[in-house]
Design a protein around this motif. Sequence first.
Motif: not given
Length: 415
Positions: A160-178
Amino acid sequence: MTKYLAILLLIPFSLLGQSGSAPTNTEEPPTLSAKEILNPDFLAGDGFTVQDEVPTSTGRNRYLITSEYGEFEADGNIMLERRINEVAAIRKLKEVSRTDAYKNALKAAVASPLGVAKDVVTNPVSTITGIPKGLFKFVNRAGQRVKERTNGRERSQYEDSNAANLVGFSKAKRMVAIQFGVDPYSNNETLQRELNGIAWATYAGKMTFSVATMPIGGAAGLALTSAGVTNTLNKALVDQSPAELRLRNLNAMLAMGCDRAAANRFNNNTAFSPSVQTAIVMNLQSLNGVANRAAFVDLAGSEATDEGDALFFLGTSRVLAELHAKKPLARLQQVGRLPVALGKDGRAVVALQWDYAAWTDNAANFIRLLKASDFDKKPSGLMIAISGNASALAQQKLKEANIELRTRIVPGPLK
């Protein structure tokens, strides 16, 4: 086996002064039948069918998956497992997106302070300049990226983009994927679109949901690591950003005795997704007491150029881990451009992610190379261990060459 390895196997013969004449009594890679080689769960299921004709080439079974979401090619057994899990996940993600909970969450997300950032965090942008001023006072900064410890590293296509990592969206996405049993860094664009939608609803819209049992394997369907490592990998993928994973992997490689330049080269190679990269390092860590694991890191970091190469090294690291768990290995080294292990019993062990081994010209040439190679210590015998199956002719020829063959070390989707 990857195409570049098939070519490189032939190069050392001129250096060794061997004849370049073509071997005799070889065979062409066959076309197999999916119905004959695959477990039923991988033949057809909710929303997908695997074409029966399975061409083989350079050690890989080549599959075509037809689904209601389009056609997917799977270059090898590992990729087949991943794609079928992804089709199942796409189906379930779409089911979630039709629920009232999802629709209500989207409304809540639009009304939240995060609503203005949706396009920024769900689209592939490389900077955070598009995020409005003051947004970050509303978000949890715990997901902010750590500073990269390697030089010149670019974000790969999987991240994901740097922005997605910064705001915490990527962690939510990782949780959904797993939760859905898929790799959060898959390059399956259809899957990524569905993950983004559900992750946005759970992150910005505070949606909660429960995942029904997956048709094949659940989270174990990632098929990345040896048996004892899966839970550790899943936790790392959820809790750590790609940059944090690379830092973790760097420290682990240095602890295994890797040269920093080789470790950095592996970390910086964008052919590897963060998940595949981390799984390889964890598989190597499970080789407790095995010397010169740096040889594998150096080879993988230098030679992998695409996803197929990355999965070859991933599968090979898993075959090594499975072998070591049953009969300890002592040391790794390179022969040509392949990793070869020396067992504590003195035998040289060629462990490979190889779906189907036919007795081709390349295979015959490789055996000649193997027998002519200089090992750090003269082996007491030779063994080839592959993830999948071998033809009757390959079995016969290896037996005649006094080489032990072990098949189906990690059969994956095979019967």
